[in-house]
Structures are given as structure tokens and as C-alpha cells.
Design a protein around this motif. Structure first.
Motif, PDB file in Angstrom:
ATOM      1  N   TRP A 137       0.829  -1.206   0.000  1.00  0.00           N
ATOM      2  CA  TRP A 137       0.000   0.000   0.000  1.00  0.00           C
ATOM      3  C   TRP A 137       0.867   1.261   0.000  1.00  0.00           C
ATOM      4  O   TRP A 137       0.523   2.249  -0.651  1.00  0.00           O
ATOM      5  CB  TRP A 137      -0.976   0.005   1.185  1.00  0.00           C
ATOM      6  N   TYR A 138       1.984   1.223   0.684  1.00  0.00           N
ATOM      7  CA  TYR A 138       2.863   2.396   0.732  1.00  0.00           C
ATOM      8  C   TYR A 138       3.446   2.679  -0.656  1.00  0.00           C
ATOM      9  O   TYR A 138       3.454   3.822  -1.123  1.00  0.00           O
ATOM     10  CB  TYR A 138       3.988   2.156   1.739  1.00  0.00           C
ATOM     11  N   LYS A 139       3.923   1.619  -1.317  1.00  0.00           N
ATOM     12  CA  LYS A 139       4.512   1.805  -2.644  1.00  0.00           C
ATOM     13  C   LYS A 139       3.479   2.319  -3.642  1.00  0.00           C
ATOM     14  O   LYS A 139       3.793   3.134  -4.523  1.00  0.00           O
ATOM     15  CB  LYS A 139       5.112   0.485  -3.128  1.00  0.00           C
ATOM     16  N   SER A 140       2.232   1.848  -3.515  1.00  0.00           N
ATOM     17  CA  SER A 140       1.179   2.302  -4.428  1.00  0.00           C
ATOM     18  C   SER A 140       0.870   3.779  -4.222  1.00  0.00           C
ATOM     19  O   SER A 140       0.751   4.548  -5.191  1.00  0.00           O
ATOM     20  CB  SER A 140      -0.081   1.458  -4.210  1.00  0.00           C
ATOM     21  N   ILE A 141       0.734   4.192  -2.962  1.00  0.00           N
ATOM     22  CA  ILE A 141       0.488   5.614  -2.672  1.00  0.00           C
ATOM     23  C   ILE A 141       1.668   6.463  -3.131  1.00  0.00           C
ATOM     24  O   ILE A 141       1.497   7.548  -3.696  1.00  0.00           O
ATOM     25  CB  ILE A 141       0.221   5.818  -1.166  1.00  0.00           C
ATOM     26  N   GLU A 142       2.855   5.945  -2.926  1.00  0.00           N
ATOM     27  CA  GLU A 142       4.062   6.666  -3.335  1.00  0.00           C
ATOM     28  C   GLU A 142       4.066   6.904  -4.838  1.00  0.00           C
ATOM     29  O   GLU A 142       4.370   8.015  -5.314  1.00  0.00           O
ATOM     30  CB  GLU A 142       5.291   5.848  -2.914  1.00  0.00           C
ATOM     31  N   ARG A 143       3.706   5.867  -5.624  1.00  0.00           N
ATOM     32  CA  ARG A 143       3.663   6.026  -7.082  1.00  0.00           C
ATOM     33  C   ARG A 143       2.582   7.020  -7.501  1.00  0.00           C
ATOM     34  O   ARG A 143       2.774   7.816  -8.420  1.00  0.00           O
ATOM     35  CB  ARG A 143       3.413   4.667  -7.747  1.00  0.00           C
ATOM     36  N   THR A 144       1.439   6.965  -6.829  1.00  0.00           N
ATOM     37  CA  THR A 144       0.345   7.868  -7.180  1.00  0.00           C
ATOM     38  C   THR A 144       0.732   9.318  -6.930  1.00  0.00           C
ATOM     39  O   THR A 144       0.466  10.205  -7.754  1.00  0.00           O
ATOM     40  CB  THR A 144      -0.921   7.516  -6.367  1.00  0.00           C
ATOM     41  N   LEU A 145       1.350   9.588  -5.804  1.00  0.00           N
ATOM     42  CA  LEU A 145       1.749  10.960  -5.478  1.00  0.00           C
ATOM     43  C   LEU A 145       2.834  11.471  -6.425  1.00  0.00           C
ATOM     44  O   LEU A 145       2.893  12.669  -6.716  1.00  0.00           O
ATOM     45  CB  LEU A 145       2.222  11.040  -4.025  1.00  0.00           C
ATOM     46  N   LYS A 146       3.665  10.567  -6.931  1.00  0.00           N
ATOM     47  CA  LYS A 146       4.706  10.989  -7.878  1.00  0.00           C
ATOM     48  C   LYS A 146       4.108  11.558  -9.150  1.00  0.00           C
ATOM     49  O   LYS A 146       4.703  12.422  -9.798  1.00  0.00           O
ATOM     50  CB  LYS A 146       5.625   9.802  -8.207  1.00  0.00           C
ATOM     51  N   LYS A 147       2.895  11.081  -9.508  1.00  0.00           N
ATOM     52  CA  LYS A 147       2.221  11.623 -10.683  1.00  0.00           C
ATOM     53  C   LYS A 147       1.856  13.088 -10.481  1.00  0.00           C
ATOM     54  O   LYS A 147       1.626  13.820 -11.442  1.00  0.00           O
ATOM     55  CB  LYS A 147       0.964  10.801 -10.991  1.00  0.00           C
ATOM     56  N   HIS A 148       1.757  13.515  -9.227  1.00  0.00           N
ATOM     57  CA  HIS A 148       1.489  14.918  -8.905  1.00  0.00           C
ATOM     58  C   HIS A 148       2.783  15.651  -8.542  1.00  0.00           C
ATOM     59  O   HIS A 148       2.739  16.726  -7.938  1.00  0.00           O
ATOM     60  CB  HIS A 148       0.502  15.011  -7.736  1.00  0.00           C
ATOM     61  N   ASN A 149       3.933  15.039  -8.885  1.00  0.00           N
ATOM     62  CA  ASN A 149       5.256  15.608  -8.586  1.00  0.00           C
ATOM     63  C   ASN A 149       5.471  15.795  -7.089  1.00  0.00           C
ATOM     64  O   ASN A 149       6.080  16.773  -6.642  1.00  0.00           O
ATOM     65  CB  ASN A 149       5.444  16.954  -9.315  1.00  0.00           C
ATOM     66  N   LEU A 150       4.946  14.847  -6.318  1.00  0.00           N
ATOM     67  CA  LEU A 150       5.104  14.873  -4.867  1.00  0.00           C
ATOM     68  C   LEU A 150       5.872  13.633  -4.426  1.00  0.00           C
ATOM     69  O   LEU A 150       5.621  12.529  -4.902  1.00  0.00           O
ATOM     70  CB  LEU A 150       3.741  14.903  -4.169  1.00  0.00           C
ATOM     71  N   THR A 151       6.837  13.804  -3.507  1.00  0.00           N
ATOM     72  CA  THR A 151       7.624  12.697  -2.975  1.00  0.00           C
ATOM     73  C   THR A 151       7.176  12.406  -1.559  1.00  0.00           C
ATOM     74  O   THR A 151       7.192  13.293  -0.692  1.00  0.00           O
ATOM     75  CB  THR A 151       9.131  13.035  -2.980  1.00  0.00           C
ATOM     76  N   LEU A 152       6.766  11.175  -1.322  1.00  0.00           N
ATOM     77  CA  LEU A 152       6.257  10.790  -0.009  1.00  0.00           C
ATOM     78  C   LEU A 152       7.427  10.642   0.964  1.00  0.00           C
ATOM     79  O   LEU A 152       8.142   9.643   0.955  1.00  0.00           O
ATOM     80  CB  LEU A 152       5.472   9.474  -0.108  1.00  0.00           C
ATOM     81  N   ASN A 153       7.633  11.643   1.774  1.00  0.00           N
ATOM     82  CA  ASN A 153       8.697  11.621   2.787  1.00  0.00           C
ATOM     83  C   ASN A 153       8.276  12.496   3.971  1.00  0.00           C
ATOM     84  O   ASN A 153       7.182  13.092   3.965  1.00  0.00           O
ATOM     85  CB  ASN A 153      10.040  12.099   2.203  1.00  0.00           C
TER      86      ASN A 153
END
Length: 288
Positions: free
Chosen positions: A234-250
Motif C-alpha cells: 500500500w505504501y509503494k502504491s500511494i508513493e507512485r500515485t503521489l509521484k504523478k502529482h510531482n510529490l515525494t512521499l517523505n
């Protein structure tokens, strides 16, 4: 809708009948993908001078019917042009989308006659009512396939289940496994199962269940850190989705952006879609 062969009490121009001679009506469909929408271009070809003249005079019109049975999306486009273009938001379509072309009477025609009628109708005229089909240009089906890990598909990273204890309790959330688990009481789970059979209500379910769950998840990540969760599906999926908005999950993102905004971006503005679903429930999206 699917075009079904049926008998009409009057001649209809179609490739499945011989009601007309030296006449034809067909369509060509081209679909391209935009940023967040699908672009439909329908090219119509009509070979019958009298029907063409009727369209020119406003007595008949081209009608395009687009429908997705899975999402319950439907739109009807009416035009006197042979090239019709329509953009549809991608989130409104999933699975098989059917596009059908017709020509219909725009007004009552008390004595409709066409010189290209089959000899069987020689000398006959027919009373057509407004909306009666004059010609059928065929049907085209396309497949719309969403990304497997798209967050708007609940099964991808969420599991919604019933509380093992038969008690009336509040929703519970567990983010320690590969999927985020949402636990509902028996009554709420029963209502959830009923609503999942209504695709048009999915955006509402997302706003009621998934948004609060994601807010909880982001708050947990903010307070406990991300290291214990980074290898989970689930974390990797959310991380990929946010990258589409140019956001890095950190940690920096979790501190700088409210969890509610992160949850909305993860699901592509589900609150807007939920309100739209409620506003259009049980109505067709028709265009004049």
C-alpha cells in the motif's frame, strides 16, 4: 446500449435491412487519450440525398449515444454536423464503452416518403413521430482499462471487512499489512456490500471510507515515520500515485502538506466526484 435488430413499422436505413436501395449510413470512431479524459471523434457518412436535405432543413438530426454500463455513464449528442467530437473525463469510463449512431426525426413527419425506398414500399408514405429512428449507423465498442494499481479501485490496496465480533462499533483501521484493512460493524458492512453493486456510488464510498482512512494513514506516517511501512504494497502504491502529482512521499511532505490534501490527491479529488455522483444520481447526462 446495444443495438438490437428489431422490426420497425416503417422503413429504416441500416446495413442490417434492405428497406432502402442505393443508400447507406455509417460511422467511423477514433478515440485518443488526453491528460485526464478520452477524446471521441465520430465521423458520419450518409448516402441518401433526401435524408441529408431533411437534416439541412432541421427535420431530422444525427444522434450519437455513448454509454458505459459499468459506471452507468450515458450521454446523448445531437448534431447536424457529420464530424462530432466529445471529451469525457476518464474516471467516468471503465470496461466496455459503446458508441451508437442514429438519425432521428426532429419533428413529426406525417407523410414521410423517400425515393430510395425498396420496391416493397413503392408509393407508400409513413407517419413518423418526433424521436423516431430514421437510420442506424452501427455500433462501435471500445475497452477502457484502468491501471491495475489505481487507488480508485478499492481492491488494489484496501481490504474492507466485517468485524469478527458481532458488535455495533466504530470503523477500525489497520495499516500494518500489505493492504490497508478497514473493519466495519455488521450493519455498516452490509450497507457497504449493497452499495458496491452500484458503480455510480463508488465515488461516494471512497469519500466516506477511503478518505478518512488515508487521513489516518498519513497522520500515522507523520507521527511514527515511514521506515516501518516503506516495503509494504500500500505504501509503494500511494508513493507512485503521489509521484504523478510531482510529490515525494517523505517526512518533509508529511509535515508541509495537510493529510486531508494528500488524501484527496491520492484519489484524484474524490470529494468532487462524490458530489457529482450524488447530484446526477438516477439521471442521464444528456446534451442538447
Amino acid at each position: 446500449m446495444d443495438i438490437r435488430h428489431r422490426l420497425y413499422p416503417y422503413p429504416v436505413l441500416s446495413d442490417s435491412t434492405d428497406d432502402y436501395i442505393n443508400s447507406s449510413y455509417s460511422m467511423e470512431l477514433e478515440v485518443t487519450k488526453g491528460i485526464r479524459e478520452l477524446c471521441f471523434k465520430i465521423s458520419l457518412k450518409l448516402e441518401n440525398k433526401q435524408i441529408q436535405q431533411m437534416i439541412y432543413e432541421g427535420l431530422a438530426e444525427y444522434v450519437i449515444h455513448i454509454e458505459c454500463s459499468y459506471t452507468a455513464y450515458r450521454t446523448v449528442i445531437k448534431s447536424d454536423e457529420t464530424i462530432i467530437e466529445k471529451k469525457i473525463p476518464e474516471h467516468k469510463l471503465n470496461g466496455t464503452v459503446s458508441v451508437c449512431a442514429f438519425i432521428v426525426a426532429k419533428t413529426s413527419l406525417p407523410a414521410y416518403y423517400n425515393s430510395c425506398f425498396n420496391d416493397d414500399y413503392d408509393g407508400m408514405s409513413f407517419h413518423l413521430h418526433r424521436g423516431n429512428i430514421i437510420a442506424i449507423g452501427g455500433q462501435a465498442n471500445i475497452k477502457v482499462t484502468k491501471e491495475v494499481e489505481e487507488l480508485s479501485k478499492i481492491p488494489s490496496i484496501f481490504t474492507i471487512c466485517r468485524n469478527a465480533e458481532d458488535i455495533d462499533d466504530s470503523m477500525k483501521i489497520d495499516i500494518t499489512g500489505e493492504k490497508i484493512v478497514i473493519v466495519l460493524c455488521a450493519k455498516s458492512f452490509g450497507n457497504y456490500k449493497m452499495l458496491t453493486g452500484m458503480p455510480q456510488m463508488l465515488p461516494v464510498l471512497h469519500s466516506m471510507l477511503i478518505i478518512p482512512t488515508l487521513i489516518y494513514t498519513f497522520e500515522k506516517l507523520k507521527s511514527e515515520g515511514t521506515s516501518d511501512f516503506e516495503d509494504l504494497r500500500w505504501y509503494k502504491s500511494i508513493e507512485r500515485t503521489l509521484k504523478k502529482h510531482n510529490l515525494t512521499l517523505n517526512a518533509e511532505l508529511l509535515e508541509s502538506m495537510p493529510s486531508f490534501e494528500l488524501a484527496q490527491k491520492s484519489l484524484d479529488l474524490p470529494v468532487d466526484r462524490a458530489l457529482e455522483a450524488l447530484a446526477t444520481q438516477d439521471t442521464a447526462d444528456e446534451e442538447e
